[in-house]
Enzyme design. Structure first.
Site, PDB file in Angstrom:
ATOM      1  N   ASP A   1      -2.414 -10.443  -2.866  1.00 15.14           N
ATOM      2  CA  ASP A   1      -3.060 -10.073  -1.600  1.00 15.14           C
ATOM      3  C   ASP A   1      -4.536  -9.739  -1.871  1.00 15.14           C
ATOM      4  O   ASP A   1      -4.888  -9.282  -2.971  1.00 15.14           O
ATOM      5  CB  ASP A   1      -2.338  -8.854  -1.008  1.00 15.14           C
TER       6      ASP A   1
ATOM      7  N   ASP B   1      -4.654 -13.150   2.847  1.00 13.95           N
ATOM      8  CA  ASP B   1      -5.908 -12.677   3.446  1.00 13.95           C
ATOM      9  C   ASP B   1      -7.103 -12.974   2.535  1.00 13.95           C
ATOM     10  O   ASP B   1      -8.229 -12.571   2.833  1.00 13.95           O
ATOM     11  CB  ASP B   1      -5.845 -11.192   3.832  1.00 13.95           C
TER      12      ASP B   1
ATOM     13  N   HIS C   1       0.815  -1.226   0.000  1.00 14.00           N
ATOM     14  CA  HIS C   1       0.000   0.000   0.000  1.00 14.00           C
ATOM     15  C   HIS C   1       0.849   1.275   0.000  1.00 14.00           C
ATOM     16  O   HIS C   1       0.307   2.368  -0.226  1.00 14.00           O
ATOM     17  CB  HIS C   1      -0.950   0.037   1.200  1.00 14.00           C
TER      18      HIS C   1
ATOM     19  N   HIS D   1      -6.214  -7.295  -0.812  1.00 14.27           N
ATOM     20  CA  HIS D   1      -6.386  -5.852  -1.023  1.00 14.27           C
ATOM     21  C   HIS D   1      -5.576  -5.378  -2.232  1.00 14.27           C
ATOM     22  O   HIS D   1      -4.461  -5.874  -2.456  1.00 14.27           O
ATOM     23  CB  HIS D   1      -5.922  -5.078   0.206  1.00 14.27           C
TER      24      HIS D   1
HETATM   25  C1  FKS Z   1      -9.739  -3.084   9.395  1.00  7.24           C
HETATM   26  C2  FKS Z   1     -10.216  -2.513   8.078  1.00  7.24           C
HETATM   27  C3  FKS Z   1      -9.205  -2.624   6.988  1.00  7.24           C
HETATM   28  C4  FKS Z   1      -6.979  -1.836   6.328  1.00  7.24           C
HETATM   29  C5  FKS Z   1      -6.566  -3.127   5.719  1.00  7.24           C
HETATM   30  C6  FKS Z   1      -5.112  -3.121   5.356  1.00  7.24           C
HETATM   31  C7  FKS Z   1      -4.700  -4.356   4.607  1.00  7.24           C
HETATM   32  C8  FKS Z   1      -3.192  -4.501   4.515  1.00  7.24           C
HETATM   33  C9  FKS Z   1      -2.720  -5.581   3.561  1.00  7.24           C
HETATM   34  C10 FKS Z   1      -1.188  -5.674   3.624  1.00  7.24           C
HETATM   35  F1  FKS Z   1      -0.739  -6.610   2.810  1.00  7.24           F
HETATM   36  F2  FKS Z   1      -0.619  -4.540   3.289  1.00  7.24           F
HETATM   37  F3  FKS Z   1      -0.784  -6.006   4.832  1.00  7.24           F
HETATM   38  N1  FKS Z   1      -7.998  -1.902   7.293  1.00  7.24           N
HETATM   39  N2  FKS Z   1      -9.370  -2.046  10.299  1.00  7.24           N
HETATM   40  O1  FKS Z   1      -3.238  -6.846   3.928  1.00  7.24           O
HETATM   41  O2  FKS Z   1      -3.116  -5.333   2.256  1.00  7.24           O
HETATM   42 ZN    ZN Z   2      -4.256  -7.403   2.332  1.00  7.59          ZN
END
Ligand code: FKS
Ligand code: ZN
Length: 343
Positions: free
Chosen positions: A196, A285, A160, A198
């Site tokens: 991933d 994830d 990110h 996200h």
């Molecule tokens: C929970 C709601 C979502 C942000 C999620 C971040 C994901 C991070 C990721 C990384 F690989 F970078 F770690 N919050 N509070 O899994 O993409």
């Molecule tokens: Zn993620």
């Protein structure tokens, strides 16, 4: 394959995050990396070695130098302001506000150099971020030196993090720095495959206008999922990078049947691009029991992903990203790697 891991990641721990209106312990916690390392040892994936120290020269080619300086100064500034606990931003230069003048105050700077509240700082954060960066570059050097594959057990994650913005647990974009380092070491073209859950908005932004680094993302549709403001299918790259960015957004509830169909498309694009080296942003994830995600992949499916990546017949650098079902994160992440090895 060799795994690179640093115990210094653990200094970034005990921090909190903002989740559904409450302050809770961060999902991205030290135990994640320790469970993955334990699983690497349990299955005998190969040796686990510490990283070699690397300077920030390559990182300065994908991030603004002033941003990297801020990452180093954030916690000392927070302490100098009389604070403890978790340093967390709460105000950002959204459209209509000045994003060209870095404030002097720590609260202003935290917002200036981030896009969300998810990249927090404690005393050991910068040292952990540096170690994660070193892990990625040490593993990149192995692949560049002729190893068919290496596993950078990075923590904190990186995908990110953009040119001058932390967020989503990410500070230095480990995969992007590794891709740049591989280019500088002689790879003519590098592909980043981000699996991933996200969207890897930072990696996309860093390479969006470049034709030498292809970025392919399979992720939850930003219409309904974090990071919301990037990752749509119409983002195909700009200028010399036009056609070298591919987003494959998928709906909540996606299972392995539909996910692996996207992987086929991703792999076909990568084969067409014909990189010298592949960097895999490895997040697990996508697992059905992940506490912050909504895909439905299951443990036996992760080795199939690794086997499909192996069929690309490219040297591969695996860079750890997300995965929060802590008890299963080792099984799933290392499952991809054993699937690759057994191909
Ligand atoms: C929970 C709601 C979502 C942000 C999620 C971040 C994901 C991070 C990721 C990384 F690989 F970078 F770690 N919050 N509070 O899994 O993409
Ligand atoms: Zn993620």
């Amino acid at each position: 394959m060799i795994t690179i891991h640093s115990p210094r990641h653990a200094g970034h721990g005990g921090n909190t995050e903002l989740n559904s209106g409450a302050i809770v312990p961060a999902f991205e916690c030290p135990r994640r990396a320790e469970i993955i390392r334990a699983r690497v040892e349990e299955v005998g994936l190969g040796p686990v070695r510490p990283p070699e120290a690397h300077g920030l020269d390559t990182a300065r080619r994908v991030h603004e130098p002033a941003y990297l300086d801020f990452l180093e100064r954030a916690w000392p500034m927070w302490v100098a302001a009389g604070r403890d606990g978790t340093a967390m931003p709460f105000v950002w230069p959204a459209p209509g506000l000045r994003a060209d003048v870095p404030p002097r105050d720590i609260d202003g700077l935290l917002g200036f150099y981030s896009f969300d509240a998810g990249a927090t700082f404690v005393a050991g954060t910068w040292d952990a971020v540096r170690s994660s960066h070193d892990v990625a570059l040490t593993a990149a050097a192995l692949v560049s030196g002729g190893e068919p594959a290496a596993f950078a057990l990075c923590r904190p994650p990186g995908h990110h993090a953009g040119p001058r913005a932390a967020g989503g647990y990410c500070y230095i974009n480990n995969a992007a720095v590794a891709a740049q380092w591989l280019r500088d070491a002689g790879a003519r073209r590098v592909s980043v495959l981000d699996i991933d859950y996200h969207h890897g908005n930072g990696t996309q932004t860093i390479f969006l206008d470049r034709g030498d680094v292809q970025v392919v993302n399979i992720h939850a549709d930003p219409m309904v999922e974090y990071p919301y403001f990037l990752g749509h299918a119409d983002e195909i790259g700009t200028g010399p990078g036009e056609g070298a960015n591919l987003n494959l957004p998928l709906p909540h509830g996606t299972d392995f049947t539909d996910w692996s169909a996207a992987l086929e498309i991703a792999c076909a694009e990568i084969s067409d691009f014909d990189p010298d080296i592949l960097v895999v942003s490895l997040g697990v994830d996508t697992f059905h029991a992940d506490p912050i995600s909504a895909f439905r992949l299951d443990t036996p499916e992760y080795p199939l992903i690794g086997a499909r990546i192996r069929a690309l017949e490219k040297p591969a650098l695996f860079v750890m990203e997300g995965g929060y079902a802590v008890e299963a994160v080792g099984l799933n992440a290392v499952g991809v790697l054993t699937g690759f090895e057994e191909g």
